[in-house]
Write an enzyme that holds these catalytic residues in place. Sequence first.
Site, PDB file in Angstrom:
ATOM      1  N   GLN A 286      -0.707   5.320  21.841  1.00 37.22           N
ATOM      2  CA  GLN A 286      -0.395   6.015  20.535  1.00 37.22           C
ATOM      3  C   GLN A 286      -1.445   6.840  20.016  1.00 37.22           C
ATOM      4  OE1 GLN A 286      -1.292   2.881  21.035  1.00 37.22           O
ATOM      5  NE2 GLN A 286      -2.239   1.835  19.421  1.00 37.22           N
ATOM      6  N   THR A 287      -1.169   7.737  19.159  1.00 39.97           N
ATOM      7  CA  THR A 287      -2.353   8.798  18.789  1.00 39.97           C
ATOM      8  C   THR A 287      -2.414   8.944  17.408  1.00 39.97           C
ATOM      9  OG1 THR A 287      -0.535  10.399  18.384  1.00 39.97           O
ATOM     10  CG2 THR A 287      -1.238  10.559  20.632  1.00 39.97           C
TER      11      THR A 287
ATOM     12  N   SER B  16     -14.247   2.420  13.105  1.00 44.40           N
ATOM     13  CA  SER B  16     -15.480   1.756  12.734  1.00 44.40           C
ATOM     14  C   SER B  16     -15.406   0.360  13.682  1.00 44.40           C
ATOM     15  CB  SER B  16     -15.457   1.387  11.509  1.00 44.40           C
ATOM     16  OG  SER B  16     -14.249   0.580  11.086  1.00 44.40           O
ATOM     17  N   ASN B  17     -14.076  -0.067  13.805  1.00 45.40           N
ATOM     18  CA  ASN B  17     -14.099  -1.220  15.043  1.00 45.40           C
ATOM     19  C   ASN B  17     -14.518  -0.827  16.263  1.00 45.40           C
ATOM     20  OD1 ASN B  17     -12.522  -3.359  14.052  1.00 45.40           O
ATOM     21  ND2 ASN B  17     -10.505  -2.912  15.291  1.00 45.40           N
ATOM     22  N   PHE B  18     -14.353   0.205  16.895  1.00 46.41           N
ATOM     23  CA  PHE B  18     -14.607   0.533  18.138  1.00 46.41           C
ATOM     24  C   PHE B  18     -16.145   0.835  18.169  1.00 46.41           C
ATOM     25  CE2 PHE B  18     -10.288   2.837  19.789  1.00 46.41           C
ATOM     26  CZ  PHE B  18      -9.647   1.634  19.968  1.00 46.41           C
TER      27      PHE B  18
ATOM     28  N   TYR C  11       1.044  -1.393   0.003  1.00 45.19           N
ATOM     29  CA  TYR C  11      -0.092   0.021   0.150  1.00 45.19           C
ATOM     30  C   TYR C  11       0.936   1.114  -0.111  1.00 45.19           C
ATOM     31  CZ  TYR C  11      -3.754   3.150   1.395  1.00 45.19           C
ATOM     32  OH  TYR C  11      -4.896   4.278   1.690  1.00 45.19           O
ATOM     33  N   ASP C  12       2.027   1.319   0.888  1.00 45.63           N
ATOM     34  CA  ASP C  12       2.656   2.566   1.087  1.00 45.63           C
ATOM     35  C   ASP C  12       3.631   2.739  -0.057  1.00 45.63           C
ATOM     36  OD1 ASP C  12       1.450   1.959   3.570  1.00 45.63           O
ATOM     37  OD2 ASP C  12       3.476   1.940   4.678  1.00 45.63           O
TER      38      ASP C  12
ATOM     39  N   ARG D 247     -10.316  -0.883  10.636  1.00 43.01           N
ATOM     40  CA  ARG D 247     -10.047   0.604  10.809  1.00 43.01           C
ATOM     41  C   ARG D 247     -10.674   0.920  12.377  1.00 43.01           C
ATOM     42  NH1 ARG D 247     -10.568   4.049   5.232  1.00 43.01           N
ATOM     43  NH2 ARG D 247     -11.965   2.341   4.214  1.00 43.01           N
TER      44      ARG D 247
ATOM     45  N   ARG E  56       0.529   9.781  14.475  1.00 44.13           N
ATOM     46  CA  ARG E  56       0.234  10.377  13.247  1.00 44.13           C
ATOM     47  C   ARG E  56      -0.662  11.551  13.427  1.00 44.13           C
ATOM     48  NH1 ARG E  56      -0.401   6.913   8.940  1.00 44.13           N
ATOM     49  NH2 ARG E  56       1.589   6.309   8.960  1.00 44.13           N
TER      50      ARG E  56
END
Length: 309
Positions: A207-208, A187-189, A143-144, A184, A275
């Site tokens: 982590q942010t 949506s996961n949470f 992807y990256d 993601r 990020r």
Amino acid sequence: MKILVTGGAGFIGSHLCEKLIKGGHDVLCVDNYFTGTKENIVHLMRNPLFEAMRHDVTFPLYVEVDRIFNLACPASPIHYQFDPVQTTKTSVHGAINMLGLAKRVKARILQASTSEVYGDPEVHPQTEAYWGRVNPIGPRACYDEGKRCAETLFFDYYRQHRLEIKVARIFNTYGPRMLPDDGRVVSNFIVQALRGQDVTIYGDGTQTRSFCYIDDLVDGLLKLMDSPLEMTGPVNLGNPVEFTMRELAELTLRLTGSRSKLVFQPLPQDDPRQRQPDITLARSSLGWAPTVPLEEGLKRTIAYFRPTL
Ligand SMILES: NC(=O)c1ccc[n+]([C@@H]2O[C@H](COP(=O)([O-])OP(=O)(O)OC[C@H]3O[C@@H](n4cnc5c(N)ncnc54)[C@H](O)[C@@H]3O)[C@@H](O)[C@H]2O)c1
């Protein structure tokens, strides 16, 4: 104008198609429905300004359009790692095919690039001048590096063929029509909280990330597309307000009224610790900045997921 949106049946693409139609444009949505769905665009089907076409962007496309938004590419790790070779092909061959089309019909073209081009960054927040720190052989590289190569192609077409290009580096975006099970974090949470399941935090939750609501992002993409010729980008589009994963999880629990518990699991490989976009360039050159606060955006997203689950 006649506008092509590749990946138009996806999360961002479907909102973009909707907004373009509202603006009176003739929209051609091209998608292979790998991660996009017809449900995302079914409400547009009866509109004479809208047309959907099943097509894979790794193959050439011959249509007459004035503008192209190139969004086709799976965006969540679960999906882009499912068939990594196809992911790279989608980014690289997809870019070559869409740039070739833009050159033939003299269309302006915008690339949906990503903050992932910065990899696991050593500088914080990331400005567009930062070249990134990407592992070229890791599981996220399809992807990256695919997106990095697509950017290279855009700028070579710009220099070599004088194409009108725009490159947007999109940071985490969320909102209605995200897939419920694509891993993601937002949506996961929400899905775990609404289902009463444990809410999974990877790492220790310190982590942010920063989260941009879909309507803000679409406004940014439209402003970039309409910007003067010399504004090629790359330009960061995202919300610079940072939250820890723990804060996001707790806010989600509060807004859903869920009694789910937080559980902690090891961090996946190459997961960035921090990020955050520096959006100085978008503010000054596009007059753009996000307006929807996280709490408001989450409420709208939860309202979408509640009945669909
Ligand atoms: N959502 C984000 O937070 C985010 C962040 C950075 C960049 N982006 C970029 O924005 C774009 C849209 O992302 P999204 O979140 O809407 O993801 P998405 O998976 O919902 O949308 C991608 C769309 O592209 C389609 N597609 C995939 N491969 C294709 C192919 N070979 N040919 C034709 N169509 C194909 C999928 O079916 C889907 O409809 C992607 O290019 C992604 O890399 C998104």
